[in-house]
Design a protein around this motif. Structure first.
Motif, PDB file in Angstrom:
ATOM      1  N   SER A  93       0.831  -1.217   0.000  1.00  0.00           N
ATOM      2  CA  SER A  93       0.000   0.000   0.000  1.00  0.00           C
ATOM      3  C   SER A  93       0.857   1.254   0.000  1.00  0.00           C
ATOM      4  O   SER A  93       0.599   2.213   0.740  1.00  0.00           O
ATOM      5  CB  SER A  93      -0.963   0.011   1.189  1.00  0.00           C
ATOM      6  OG  SER A  93      -1.834  -1.089   1.141  1.00  0.00           O
ATOM      7  N   SER A  94       1.880   1.241  -0.842  1.00  0.00           N
ATOM      8  CA  SER A  94       2.773   2.395  -0.990  1.00  0.00           C
ATOM      9  C   SER A  94       2.294   3.258  -2.143  1.00  0.00           C
ATOM     10  O   SER A  94       2.256   2.816  -3.294  1.00  0.00           O
ATOM     11  CB  SER A  94       4.207   1.910  -1.247  1.00  0.00           C
ATOM     12  OG  SER A  94       5.062   2.996  -1.498  1.00  0.00           O
ATOM     13  N   ILE A  95       1.921   4.498  -1.830  1.00  0.00           N
ATOM     14  CA  ILE A  95       1.351   5.412  -2.818  1.00  0.00           C
ATOM     15  C   ILE A  95       2.398   6.459  -3.186  1.00  0.00           C
ATOM     16  O   ILE A  95       3.095   6.995  -2.323  1.00  0.00           O
ATOM     17  CB  ILE A  95       0.094   6.102  -2.243  1.00  0.00           C
ATOM     18  CG1 ILE A  95      -0.968   5.038  -1.920  1.00  0.00           C
ATOM     19  CG2 ILE A  95      -0.459   7.139  -3.222  1.00  0.00           C
ATOM     20  CD1 ILE A  95      -2.155   5.574  -1.159  1.00  0.00           C
ATOM     21  N   LEU A  96       2.494   6.740  -4.475  1.00  0.00           N
ATOM     22  CA  LEU A  96       3.503   7.677  -4.970  1.00  0.00           C
ATOM     23  C   LEU A  96       2.845   8.951  -5.490  1.00  0.00           C
ATOM     24  O   LEU A  96       1.852   8.893  -6.234  1.00  0.00           O
ATOM     25  CB  LEU A  96       4.307   7.022  -6.095  1.00  0.00           C
ATOM     26  CG  LEU A  96       5.494   7.816  -6.659  1.00  0.00           C
ATOM     27  CD1 LEU A  96       6.567   8.016  -5.593  1.00  0.00           C
ATOM     28  CD2 LEU A  96       6.083   7.098  -7.871  1.00  0.00           C
ATOM     29  N   VAL A 122       2.995   7.085   1.971  1.00  0.00           N
ATOM     30  CA  VAL A 122       3.104   7.952   0.800  1.00  0.00           C
ATOM     31  C   VAL A 122       4.555   8.387   0.611  1.00  0.00           C
ATOM     32  O   VAL A 122       5.210   8.822   1.568  1.00  0.00           O
ATOM     33  CB  VAL A 122       2.212   9.208   0.941  1.00  0.00           C
ATOM     34  CG1 VAL A 122       2.398  10.144  -0.257  1.00  0.00           C
ATOM     35  CG2 VAL A 122       0.750   8.802   1.094  1.00  0.00           C
ATOM     36  N   ASN A 123       5.050   8.264  -0.607  1.00  0.00           N
ATOM     37  CA  ASN A 123       6.307   8.885  -1.020  1.00  0.00           C
ATOM     38  C   ASN A 123       5.975  10.016  -1.983  1.00  0.00           C
ATOM     39  O   ASN A 123       5.217   9.807  -2.934  1.00  0.00           O
ATOM     40  CB  ASN A 123       7.222   7.877  -1.719  1.00  0.00           C
ATOM     41  CG  ASN A 123       7.894   6.935  -0.748  1.00  0.00           C
ATOM     42  OD1 ASN A 123       8.345   7.351   0.317  1.00  0.00           O
ATOM     43  ND2 ASN A 123       7.951   5.660  -1.092  1.00  0.00           N
ATOM     44  N   TRP A 124       6.521  11.180  -1.729  1.00  0.00           N
ATOM     45  CA  TRP A 124       6.296  12.326  -2.611  1.00  0.00           C
ATOM     46  C   TRP A 124       7.644  12.764  -3.175  1.00  0.00           C
ATOM     47  O   TRP A 124       8.499  13.280  -2.452  1.00  0.00           O
ATOM     48  CB  TRP A 124       5.631  13.454  -1.850  1.00  0.00           C
ATOM     49  CG  TRP A 124       5.229  14.644  -2.688  1.00  0.00           C
ATOM     50  CD1 TRP A 124       5.630  14.934  -3.969  1.00  0.00           C
ATOM     51  CD2 TRP A 124       4.344  15.708  -2.299  1.00  0.00           C
ATOM     52  NE1 TRP A 124       5.057  16.102  -4.408  1.00  0.00           N
ATOM     53  CE2 TRP A 124       4.257  16.596  -3.396  1.00  0.00           C
ATOM     54  CE3 TRP A 124       3.636  15.980  -1.138  1.00  0.00           C
ATOM     55  CZ2 TRP A 124       3.478  17.753  -3.338  1.00  0.00           C
ATOM     56  CZ3 TRP A 124       2.860  17.128  -1.095  1.00  0.00           C
ATOM     57  CH2 TRP A 124       2.782  18.001  -2.197  1.00  0.00           C
ATOM     58  N   ILE A 125       7.829  12.556  -4.466  1.00  0.00           N
ATOM     59  CA  ILE A 125       9.042  12.993  -5.151  1.00  0.00           C
ATOM     60  C   ILE A 125       8.802  14.414  -5.643  1.00  0.00           C
ATOM     61  O   ILE A 125       7.879  14.665  -6.419  1.00  0.00           O
ATOM     62  CB  ILE A 125       9.384  12.046  -6.313  1.00  0.00           C
ATOM     63  CG1 ILE A 125       9.713  10.658  -5.751  1.00  0.00           C
ATOM     64  CG2 ILE A 125      10.547  12.588  -7.136  1.00  0.00           C
ATOM     65  CD1 ILE A 125       9.882   9.589  -6.790  1.00  0.00           C
ATOM     66  N   CYS A 126       9.644  15.346  -5.185  1.00  0.00           N
ATOM     67  CA  CYS A 126       9.362  16.758  -5.443  1.00  0.00           C
ATOM     68  C   CYS A 126      10.657  17.552  -5.620  1.00  0.00           C
ATOM     69  O   CYS A 126      11.742  17.096  -5.256  1.00  0.00           O
ATOM     70  CB  CYS A 126       8.536  17.347  -4.305  1.00  0.00           C
ATOM     71  SG  CYS A 126       9.164  16.971  -2.652  1.00  0.00           S
ATOM     72  N   GLN A 127      10.502  18.728  -6.206  1.00  0.00           N
ATOM     73  CA  GLN A 127      11.643  19.620  -6.410  1.00  0.00           C
ATOM     74  C   GLN A 127      11.967  20.415  -5.147  1.00  0.00           C
ATOM     75  O   GLN A 127      13.111  20.776  -4.911  1.00  0.00           O
ATOM     76  CB  GLN A 127      11.368  20.572  -7.581  1.00  0.00           C
ATOM     77  CG  GLN A 127      11.461  19.922  -8.944  1.00  0.00           C
ATOM     78  CD  GLN A 127      10.225  19.114  -9.314  1.00  0.00           C
ATOM     79  OE1 GLN A 127       9.282  19.001  -8.539  1.00  0.00           O
ATOM     80  NE2 GLN A 127      10.228  18.558 -10.512  1.00  0.00           N
TER      81      GLN A 127
END
Length: 205
Positions: free
Chosen positions: A72-75, A106-111
């Motif tokens: 249940s890992s949400i990106l 939740v993983n949030w890839i961001c600048q």
């Protein structure tokens, strides 16, 4: 896919410098290429210009599927400073699903790392990863949540799909090049956190 091509100037002034610059650029006599039917229609409607479509592609030596246990890992992927990415709706959706009793991370890839308050679910911010690490985060995810209001193309959903990751997205225009609702992705109206919540729970279950 610039915001200004979509008329998103932040004001209604007909003399906005970006508006005048775009009119100047697109009155020049050169051939145009669009990344999608969405952008082709925008250029035709705003500047009465035709364009050839050359869609984005994926490097499948970098983005490819890999089996892993469902956790249940949400990106989330994108710059929180860009209003049209509408991460507010993403956060609202995730909180609603958490309040229903579902558990996920939740993983949030961001600048840049945003300041977020009032959430109960765990969230991990990954700032400016390398392309190799970005692809690895896709492969380890169980789904991508993408909530843009508009997109010229929308690379994160395509990157996720190439990585074997299910996609829940808003109907933001550019994704229609490669996603058909109910066939290879799940599509909601923009700003509709209730619909997105329903789609999210369907994947989690």
């Amino acid at each position: 896919g610039s915001e200004f091509l979509f008329g998103d100037y932040g004001d209604l002034s007909s003399k906005h410098p970006y508006r005048e610059e775009l009119l100047k650029i697109y009155s020049c006599k050169f051939n145009l290429a669009s990344v999608s039917q969405t952008m082709r229609k925008v250029l035709k409607a705003r500047f009465n210009r035709e364009s050839y479509i050359i869609p984005n592609f994926i490097d499948t030596n970098l983005y490819y599927p890999e089996s892993h246990e469902f956790t249940s890992s949400i990106l989330l992927v994108g710059n929180p400073g860009l209003k049209f990415k509408d991460f507010n709706t993403a956060i609202q959706t995730l909180q609603k699903v958490w309040n229903m009793g579902y558990r996920f991370s939740v993983n949030w890839i961001c600048q840049v790392i945003p300041q977020i308050k009032g959430i109960d679910f765990p969230i991990n911010f990954i700032e400016k990863p390398s392309q190799k690490d970005l692809a690895e985060y896709y492969r380890k995810s169980d789904l991508l949540l993408f909530t843009s209001v508009y997109e010229g193309f929308g690379m994160p959903p395509l990157e996720a799909m190439a990585s074997g990751v299910p996609v829940i997205t808003t109907n933001c225009g550019g994704i229609n090049e490669f996603i058909s609702n109910g066939y290879n992705g799940l599509v909601s109206d923009v700003y509709d956190s209730d619909s997105l919540s329903s789609l999210l729970t369907s994947i989690l279950t």
